[in-house]
Design a protein around this motif. Structure first.
Motif, PDB file in Angstrom:
ATOM      1  N   PRO A   1      12.358 -41.541  19.949  1.00 19.66           N
ATOM      2  CA  PRO A   1      11.877 -41.011  18.665  1.00 19.66           C
ATOM      3  C   PRO A   1      10.665 -41.770  18.131  1.00 19.66           C
ATOM      4  O   PRO A   1       9.864 -41.222  17.389  1.00 19.66           O
ATOM      5  CB  PRO A   1      13.083 -41.184  17.736  1.00 19.66           C
ATOM      6  CG  PRO A   1      13.948 -42.216  18.383  1.00 19.66           C
ATOM      7  CD  PRO A   1      13.733 -42.073  19.859  1.00 19.66           C
ATOM      8  N   GLU A   2      10.526 -43.039  18.519  1.00 19.77           N
ATOM      9  CA  GLU A   2       9.432 -43.836  17.955  1.00 19.77           C
ATOM     10  C   GLU A   2       8.201 -43.862  18.850  1.00 19.77           C
ATOM     11  O   GLU A   2       7.220 -44.504  18.519  1.00 19.77           O
ATOM     12  CB  GLU A   2       9.906 -45.274  17.725  1.00 19.77           C
ATOM     13  CG  GLU A   2      10.938 -45.370  16.621  1.00 19.77           C
ATOM     14  CD  GLU A   2      11.118 -46.795  16.139  1.00 19.77           C
ATOM     15  OE1 GLU A   2      11.131 -47.694  16.988  1.00 19.77           O
ATOM     16  OE2 GLU A   2      11.235 -46.981  14.917  1.00 19.77           O
TER      17      GLU A   2
ATOM     18  N   MET B   1       4.808 -43.158  20.570  1.00 21.69           N
ATOM     19  CA  MET B   1       3.565 -42.527  20.165  1.00 21.69           C
ATOM     20  C   MET B   1       2.930 -41.873  21.396  1.00 21.69           C
ATOM     21  O   MET B   1       3.253 -42.226  22.534  1.00 21.69           O
ATOM     22  CB  MET B   1       2.619 -43.570  19.572  1.00 21.69           C
ATOM     23  CG  MET B   1       3.143 -44.176  18.281  1.00 21.69           C
ATOM     24  SD  MET B   1       3.237 -42.946  16.962  1.00 21.69           S
ATOM     25  CE  MET B   1       4.497 -43.673  15.932  1.00 21.69           C
TER      26      MET B   1
ATOM     27  N   ASN C   1      -3.815 -50.182  16.998  1.00 24.38           N
ATOM     28  CA  ASN C   1      -2.503 -49.599  16.748  1.00 24.38           C
ATOM     29  C   ASN C   1      -2.268 -49.323  15.267  1.00 24.38           C
ATOM     30  O   ASN C   1      -1.128 -49.230  14.841  1.00 24.38           O
ATOM     31  CB  ASN C   1      -1.402 -50.541  17.258  1.00 24.38           C
ATOM     32  CG  ASN C   1      -0.547 -49.850  18.301  1.00 24.38           C
ATOM     33  OD1 ASN C   1      -0.399 -48.633  18.267  1.00 24.38           O
ATOM     34  ND2 ASN C   1       0.000 -50.604  19.211  1.00 24.38           N
ATOM     35  N   GLU C   2      -3.321 -49.218  14.492  1.00 25.54           N
ATOM     36  CA  GLU C   2      -3.126 -48.933  13.064  1.00 25.54           C
ATOM     37  C   GLU C   2      -4.146 -47.939  12.534  1.00 25.54           C
ATOM     38  O   GLU C   2      -4.540 -47.997  11.377  1.00 25.54           O
ATOM     39  CB  GLU C   2      -3.105 -50.230  12.246  1.00 25.54           C
ATOM     40  CG  GLU C   2      -4.248 -51.173  12.559  1.00 25.54           C
ATOM     41  CD  GLU C   2      -4.526 -52.181  11.454  1.00 25.54           C
ATOM     42  OE1 GLU C   2      -4.679 -51.760  10.304  1.00 25.54           O
ATOM     43  OE2 GLU C   2      -4.616 -53.387  11.763  1.00 25.54           O
TER      44      GLU C   2
ATOM     45  N   THR D   1      -1.192 -43.612  16.733  1.00 25.68           N
ATOM     46  CA  THR D   1      -0.347 -43.339  15.568  1.00 25.68           C
ATOM     47  C   THR D   1       0.027 -41.861  15.499  1.00 25.68           C
ATOM     48  O   THR D   1       0.312 -41.335  14.430  1.00 25.68           O
ATOM     49  CB  THR D   1      -1.048 -43.765  14.257  1.00 25.68           C
ATOM     50  OG1 THR D   1      -2.435 -43.488  14.380  1.00 25.68           O
ATOM     51  CG2 THR D   1      -0.869 -45.230  13.975  1.00 25.68           C
ATOM     52  N   LEU D   2       0.032 -41.213  16.653  1.00 19.33           N
ATOM     53  CA  LEU D   2       0.462 -39.824  16.688  1.00 19.33           C
ATOM     54  C   LEU D   2       1.823 -39.784  17.389  1.00 19.33           C
ATOM     55  O   LEU D   2       1.897 -40.031  18.594  1.00 19.33           O
ATOM     56  CB  LEU D   2      -0.544 -38.965  17.454  1.00 19.33           C
ATOM     57  CG  LEU D   2      -0.263 -37.472  17.303  1.00 19.33           C
ATOM     58  CD1 LEU D   2      -1.065 -36.906  16.144  1.00 19.33           C
ATOM     59  CD2 LEU D   2      -0.546 -36.718  18.577  1.00 19.33           C
ATOM     60  N   PRO D   3       2.884 -39.500  16.633  1.00 16.19           N
ATOM     61  CA  PRO D   3       4.192 -39.432  17.288  1.00 16.19           C
ATOM     62  C   PRO D   3       4.111 -38.487  18.488  1.00 16.19           C
ATOM     63  O   PRO D   3       3.603 -37.368  18.371  1.00 16.19           O
ATOM     64  CB  PRO D   3       5.101 -38.882  16.186  1.00 16.19           C
ATOM     65  CG  PRO D   3       4.443 -39.311  14.900  1.00 16.19           C
ATOM     66  CD  PRO D   3       2.970 -39.245  15.189  1.00 16.19           C
TER      67      PRO D   3
ATOM     68  N   ALA E   1       9.850 -54.036  22.623  1.00 18.26           N
ATOM     69  CA  ALA E   1      10.688 -53.807  21.447  1.00 18.26           C
ATOM     70  C   ALA E   1      11.808 -54.839  21.387  1.00 18.26           C
ATOM     71  O   ALA E   1      12.108 -55.386  20.315  1.00 18.26           O
ATOM     72  CB  ALA E   1      11.252 -52.388  21.481  1.00 18.26           C
TER      73      ALA E   1
ATOM     74  N   SER F   1      10.439 -58.150  20.378  1.00 18.99           N
ATOM     75  CA  SER F   1      10.172 -58.183  18.934  1.00 18.99           C
ATOM     76  C   SER F   1      11.465 -58.367  18.156  1.00 18.99           C
ATOM     77  O   SER F   1      11.526 -59.121  17.187  1.00 18.99           O
ATOM     78  CB  SER F   1       9.503 -56.884  18.477  1.00 18.99           C
ATOM     79  OG  SER F   1       8.344 -56.644  19.233  1.00 18.99           O
ATOM     80  N   GLN F   2      12.482 -57.671  18.605  1.00 22.23           N
ATOM     81  CA  GLN F   2      13.774 -57.785  17.920  1.00 22.23           C
ATOM     82  C   GLN F   2      14.297 -59.221  18.037  1.00 22.23           C
ATOM     83  O   GLN F   2      14.822 -59.785  17.076  1.00 22.23           O
ATOM     84  CB  GLN F   2      14.762 -56.806  18.530  1.00 22.23           C
ATOM     85  CG  GLN F   2      15.968 -56.599  17.642  1.00 22.23           C
ATOM     86  CD  GLN F   2      17.023 -55.742  18.325  1.00 22.23           C
ATOM     87  OE1 GLN F   2      16.751 -55.090  19.339  1.00 22.23           O
ATOM     88  NE2 GLN F   2      18.220 -55.756  17.773  1.00 22.23           N
TER      89      GLN F   2
END
Ligand SMILES: Cc1cc2nc3c(=O)[nH]c(=O)nc-3n(C[C@H](O)[C@H](O)[C@H](O)COP(=O)(O)OP(=O)(O)OC[C@H]3O[C@@H](n4cnc5c(N)ncnc54)[C@H](O)[C@@H]3O)c2cc1C
Ligand code: FES
Ligand code: FES
Lengths: 924, 308
Positions: A19-20, A22, A41-42, A61-63, A278, A281-282
């Motif tokens: 879902p996340e 891009m 990335n922004e 930034t486009l899902p 990910a 990062s977590q």
């Protein structure tokens, strides 16, 4: 996970996406279409642009799910099966590609424009490319390329190229040659560090302290260690060798340990390697770190006070740099006018579009190799080895392409961290910084406070110059001492001044470290001295150009450090050439304010400034580079040196030099850079030195090879070696032609390697203060800028810039053009848009959205005048050009602002808010 | 450490409302995502369970005439707005405002509804819509209501839509007749983020004698939430056009708005100073638009390369 079906480059694609995810993640990671680059990335930089149903969108930034059923075109899809798209070809031949990181995004955005508008005018091109940034500042060439491509696509005729051919051109040197890597960059085939992956690769991330000054009290990584997918969590205890790194002083901790001191927000506290970014990062988010805050040192002037808290045990003074010449009392006595003023410049950010990335992996023979876009590969190797506690040859640095450096990729970023994680896990590890981390961590341009006091006679002759500089070197030394030394030795300008006193204090603070940045300190001091010179001109009632002309350094005069210049001082010619163009464009009174029709509040005027900048390391540092040149079996030439191509065009220059010396076609020369196993040390890519130093190494290595080949042929044919000529890709003995492959074969047969290496040592320099020459060459420049100031809103627009640059000899005209345009645009940013804001040690400008660099809409018309005063020791007379082009731009602009509206700019960047209130006579 | 767990793409308003109702407060509408995604990723916004993408709902993407009014769907992108002939004719100030937002990449996905729903006091699209006298159509489980645009805003970045299960369907505003015109202008900070330091939109209706019959003026950021400057509007009415920017009106405007200092962006003094400048400049632009002239595409371009 959800099924996503879309069309990519004409092919139907079905992928499972989270879902996340891009669109860029799908393209780069799942489809391996790495031509799509990630700069921020922004949604700020435009490098990730792809076309969706023909329209440009930001894939970062486009899902991804938004692309369901849509037609996506990436740079790979724009590229025809054979050859190049007209836009790609145009970008290549127009020199619109430097580092190339922005190129796919530029080309795709332009392609969408051309699909709608077949004959775009400059305004339409600027409108379309407004937010597609190029930090190398290729904007003028990009505009030309888009127009040329449009014309060719419209008419079906061949593409029109540029023609900055040079008068002094020879076989290849001085001719317009496309960059050898340009086509790969235009098609997205070019690979930067993040474009590589290896099987089993882990993702490394770094926990940053986030506090400017503190003791690390407690660090608990246990939860992170037990997170599924985490392969290693490292802390300071896991650093086996040296605990610190640093280019000059090893004062920068690889990791801050418990009980040790954090000196800046970007200090590393822990490292994580995990199976995905990910998870890494977590893991960072569940590491518990406790800090005991210490008082923050945030200002270099306050840092020097005796009661200031200490950043390092040794105190806050990194270096006091004095320059003394003549006798100040005498200088002030001779002066009929004395003027004093103080200037401030902010910290600024390189904002290279490619964030730092280091990819390390273990090799079969137990070593570690690191893929990284680095400006100093051998320094990376040595620092990494030291911190790992291994011999330097246990580490191999393989330089990848570099998406812009500008001095910001000289220090260690993730190299050591990646190697430590490889050591701990035995697997390849990629340490990629996101833009936020990049902004926090790498050294910036020094913020400075510069006081200038000048003495002059009524006719303008300078009698004395006194300067006092404070440089904010931040938490670690980096190249701070060198940068501030250059700022100091250049602080009285390229002028004949009999009596000089300069004192600089390079200070440690708790701000992010400051280090190398194009201009290397001279950007700051040039702004100060050139503003003061303009004030002096006004005070004396003389023309600003005349004042500089009268005092300009020329052959036979001496610099502020007492160095007598014996050759290659093209400053007067730069001044004269700009002056002539200036009066043509701006009329007889270019410095007098003019009204603008239709905009009653607007005023226009020109400003003028000059600059000089050393080539090479100087100050007694050994300045050398090695190179190898080899003839292969096909008769092609390979040049090898560990020097960095950061977009400046070094490869082209080295290729030209080898081709020139060996008489082979330019295309038959290959250049291999930056592999510490295979290429000899070229030294740092800094101080505008590589054309000179690595260029000379290649020149001499080529000559050695030529002589060896001639000797072989001479023996074989029983003729004197000087009867043998090398031209048109062959050796000639009278009319007899031997192609280079035959020459190589013959050399092999005779038991001679068709290979030569050479270690070039630049002319020796002496340490500052020793009385000797501190540099072996200087480049010179003069620039004039025309601005328009809206006197009601304070808005400033730069309309045109005339730039004359003494480069010694223009080996690569297209490269020189690119350096001039890019330099001017960076100087414009320095004047008007750029400020890296740090408050009490904390970074406010921690996203690209908070740091504006110039875009194509800021780009003025730029006219470049190349001046050639050759330096005897330079390759064909060349000297450095990478920095000088951007140095005088800022004061030319701020001086123009003064002439347009009567407000003197003493603090950068120009604050339109303050300016408007000043003009209105309101308290600001 | 995920920012959202599910990404949903309903195709009707009802479906979208159902999704929003399923986890009230924990699901969010996403349109272009140019504000929302960054807010989530940079943690200015707490993680959510679901993002409900409304750009696949045909009705929300519409632009057209509706019972004599102009309708713009909330999910219409700025690119489409800028190019739409109906809007070029009827909404000059909005076209001008939307053409200044971001670059083409952002305008191709960012929506007018997102601009409004984000609730920033100086959002360019919002300010232009206020001057057009727009109404917002809001859909909720209970049905639809049409409300004045101003009524959506309840605080800084706060709208009546937030945290609720409501959806912006679109905007309605009157068609422009021959005696009407509008214009938009803004001031940016060269160093700063892409939010206007000050923006202004003015809509005018002139009578045959060249007197201002009606005016709508919006200034951003004039307080915690976007709104019109009604005191100045009232003073403009009944005046000849050339006094619309008089000292008296400026004074009323300056008293009406609350301009503040925002750190690293603008001082209050500067904002008050340029308020007068923008007011003086926008009146002739709005008048020019009454006369039928179309707005320029991009001010920043100026006559960029007119030299040399
Ligand atoms: C580089 C860049 C430049 C920009 N420049 C400008 C500029 O110059 N001027 C300016 O004003 N803005 C600017 N923006 C901000 C932004 O692009 C605009 O505000 C845009 O219009 C937001 O639309 P969106 O569709 O992307 O909104 P989203 O990010 O999708 O949504 C924004 C908010 O609105 C809510 N929302 C969206 N649609 C609806 C709906 N139909 N019903 C209920 N709630 C909804 C979302 O839940 C969220 O809270 C810029 C952004 C970027 C990245
Ligand atoms: S805009 Fe997407 S990477 Fe910068
Ligand atoms: S070439 Fe554009 S960023 Fe380097």
């Amino acid at each position: 996970m959800e099924n996503l079906s879309l069309w990519v480059n004409g092919l139907k694609v079905e992928v499972m996406v989270g879902p996340e995810e891009m669109l860029a993640d799908v393209l780069r990671d799942r489809l391996r279409l790495t031509g799509t680059k990630i700069g921020c990335n922004e949604a700020e930089c435009g490098t990730c642009t792809v076309l969706m149903d023909g329209e440009p969108v930001l894939s970062c930034t486009l899902p991804a799910l938004k692309a369901a059923g849509r037609r996506v075109t990436t740079i790979e899809g724009l590229t025809p099966a054979n050859g190049l798209h007209p836009l790609q070809e145009a970008f290549v031949v127009h020199g619109a590609i430097q580092c190339g990181f922005c190129t796919p995004g530029q080309i795709l955005t332009a392609a969408a424009l051309l699909a709608r508008v077949t004959d775009p005018d400059p305004a339409q091109i600027r409108h379309a490319l407004k937010d597609t940034l190029c930090r190398c500042g290729c904007y003028p060439s990009i505009e030309n390329a888009v127009r040329a491509a449009a014309a060719s696509m419209r008419t079906g005729e061949a593409l029109q190229g540029p023609s900055p051919e040079h008068a002094s051109a020879t076989h290849v040197v001085g001719r317009t040659m496309p960059r050898p890597d340009a086509a790969a960059k235009a098609t997205g085939r070019a690979r930067f560090a993040d474009d590589y992956t290896f099987p089993g690769m882990l993702h490394g991330r770094t926990l940053r302290a986030g506090v400017p000054h503190a003791i690390l009290k407690k660090l608990d990584v246990s939860r992170a260690r037990s997170l599924p997918g985490v392969a290693a969590v490292l802390t300071a205890e896991d650093v086996p060798g040296e605990r610190n790194h640093g280019l000059v002083v090893r004062d920068w901790p690889v990791l801050v340990g418990v009980g040790e001191k954090v000196r800046t927000v970007g200090d590393a506290v822990a490292l994580v390697a995990a199976t995905s970014r990910a998870i890494a990062s977590q893991a960072l988010s569940i590491i518990e770190a406790e800090f005991e805050p210490l008082p923050i040192v945030s200002d270099p002037v306050a840092a020097r006070r005796s009661d200031s808290p200490r950043v390092h045990e040794t105190g806050n003074l990194l270096k006091h740099i004095p320059v003394r010449k003549g006798n100040m009392d005498e200088g002030w006595r001779q002066a009929e006018v004395i003027l004093e003023d103080t200037f401030h410049t902010p910290m600024t950010e390189h904002a290279f579009l490619e964030p730092e990335c280091s990819l390390a992996r273990p090799t079969d023979d137990g070593r570690i190799e690191i893929y990284v876009g680095s400006q100093i590969p051998y320094a990376d190797r040595d620092q990494t080895a030291a911190c790992l506690g291994v011999a330097p040859d246990r580490i191999r640095i393989i330089g990848t392409l570099i998406g812009g450096g500008f001095g910001g990729k000289e220090d260690i970023a993730g190299q050591i961290h990646a190697a430590l994680l490889v050591r701990a896990t035995g697997l390849p590890v990629k340490v990629l910084y996101d833009r936020h981390e990049s902004l926090l961590v790498h050294p910036k341009r020094h913020a400075t406070q510069i006081r200038v006091k000048l003495g002059a006679q009524r006719d303008g002759t300078l009698t004395a110059a006194e300067t006092e500089l404070y440089g904010d070197s931040g938490a670690y030394a980096s190249l701070g001492d060198k940068v501030m030394t250059r700022a100091t030795t250049h602080s009285s300008g390229p002028y004949i001044v009999p009596h000089v006193r300069a004192d600089c204090y390079a200070m440690y603070t708790n701000n992010p470290p400051a280090g190398a940045f194009r201009g290397f300190g001279v950007t700051q001091s040039c702004f100060a001295i050139e503003s003061a010179m303009d004030e002096l001109a006004e005070r004396l009632g003389v023309d600003p150009v005349e004042l500089r002309r009268g005092n300009a350094l020329r052959v036979g005069t001496s610099t502020s450090t007492g160095q007598v210049l014996h050759e290659s001082v093209g400053l007067l010619e730069c001044i004269d050439r700009v002056d002539a163009r200036l009066r043509e464009r701006g009329g007889a009174q270019p410095f007098t304010m003019r009204m603008v029709e239709g905009r009653p509040a607007s005023r226009r005027a020109w400003g003028f400034a000059v600059a000089f900048k050393n080539t090479g390391l100087g100050s007694g540092a050994e300045d050398k580079a090695g190179a190898e040149v080899e003839l292969d079996d096909q008769g092609c030439v390979e040049v090898r040196t560990a020097s960095a191509e950061i977009g400046q065009g070094l490869v082209t220059v080295l290729q030209m030099i080898a081709a020139e010396e060996l008489g082979v076609p330019f295309r038959d020369v290959r250049v291999l850079l930056s592999d510490t196993d295979r290429t000899p040390d070229g030294g740092p890519t800094t101080a505008s030195r590589q054309t000179f130093v690595a260029g000379n190494a290649v020149l001499h290595a080529s000559r050695v090879l030529r002589r060896a080949a001639a000797a072989t042929l001479a023996e074989h044919n029983d003729c004197p070696p000087d009867a043998i000529r090398f031209a048109d890709g062959a050796a000639w003995i009278g009319d007899q032609r031997l192609d280079m492959a035959q020459v190589a074969a013959l050399m092999h047969a005779e038991g001679r390697e068709p290979r030569a290496s050479y270690e070039y040592h630049a002319p020796a320099t002496a340490a500052l203060g020793s009385g000797g020459d501190i540099h072996f060459a200087y480049s010179f420049a003069a620039q004039a800028a025309e601005v328009e100031v809206d006197t009601e809103t304070g808005e400033v627009r730069v309309l045109q810039v005339i730039a004359a640059t003494d480069v010694g000899r223009a080996l690569n005209p297209l490269g020189v053009q690119g350096q001039v345009e890019g330099g001017v645009i960076m100087g414009l940013g320095n004047a008007l848009t750029e400020e890296f804001i740090v408050e009490d040690g904390r970074v406010f400008s921690d996203r690209l959205a908070r740091y504006r660099m110039p875009s194509i809409v800021h780009t003025p018309y730029i006219e470049s005048v190349v001046v050639e005063h050759p330096v005897a020791a330079g390759p064909y007379g060349a000297k450095g050009i990478g920095e000088i082009t951007s140095i005088p731009t800022t004061p030319a602009i701020t001086n123009a602002i003064y002439h347009a509206c009567g407000v003197r700019i003493r603090r950068l960047p120009v604050d339109q808010d303050w300016l408007a209130l000043q003009i209105a006579g309101l308290p600001a | 450490m995920t920012f959202w767990d599910r990404y949903l793409r309903p195709t009707t308003v009802d479906e979208a409302l159902q999704e929003l109702a399923r986890a009230p407060g924990e699901s969010r509408v996403i349109a272009g995502g140019t504000d929302l995604l960054l807010d989530l990723q940079q943690r200015r916004q707490a993680p959510v369970r679901a993002l409900v993408d409304i750009t696949g709902i045909a009705e929300l993407c519409d632009i057209g005439e509706q019972d004599g009014s102009i309708f713009i769907g909330a999910a219409a992108t700025h690119s489409r707005i800028v190019e739409h002939s109906l809007l070029i004719r009827h909404a000059p100030c909005l076209v001008e405002a939307c053409s200044l937002i971001g670059g083409p990449q952002v305008r191709n996905v960012a929506t007018l509804g997102g601009n409004v729903a984000h609730g920033l006091p100086a959002a360019d699209g919002t300010i232009a819509l206020l001057a057009l006298g727009a109404q917002a159509i809001v859909a909720e489980a209970g049905g639809r209501r049409t409300v004045p645009l101003e009524s959506l805003f309840v605080g800084p970045g706060q709208t009546t839509l937030r945290g609720r299960t409501a959806l912006l369907v679109g905007f309605l505003f009157p068609q422009r007749d021959a005696q009407e015109g509008s214009a938009f202008q803004r001031i940016m900070r060269p160093q700063g983020v892409a939010i206007a330091i000050l923006n202004i939109a003015l809509w005018l209706r002139m009578d045959a004698a060249g007197i201002i019959a009606q005016a709508r003026l919006a200034v951003g950021p004039c307080g915690p939430m976007p709104r019109r400057a009604t005191a100045a509007e009232a003073l403009m009415c009944g005046q000849p056009a050339n006094v619309a920017n008089s000292e008296r009106i400026l004074k009323a405007l300056a008293e009406d708005v609350q301009l503040r200092t925002s750190v690293h962006r603008a001082s209050a003094e500067y904002r008050y100073h340029v308020l007068g400048v923008l007011l003086r400049r926008i009146v002739p632009s709005a008048l020019a638009s009454v006369a039928g002239a179309l707005p320029a595409i991009d001010q920043e371009l100026g006559e960029s390369r007119g030299i040399g």
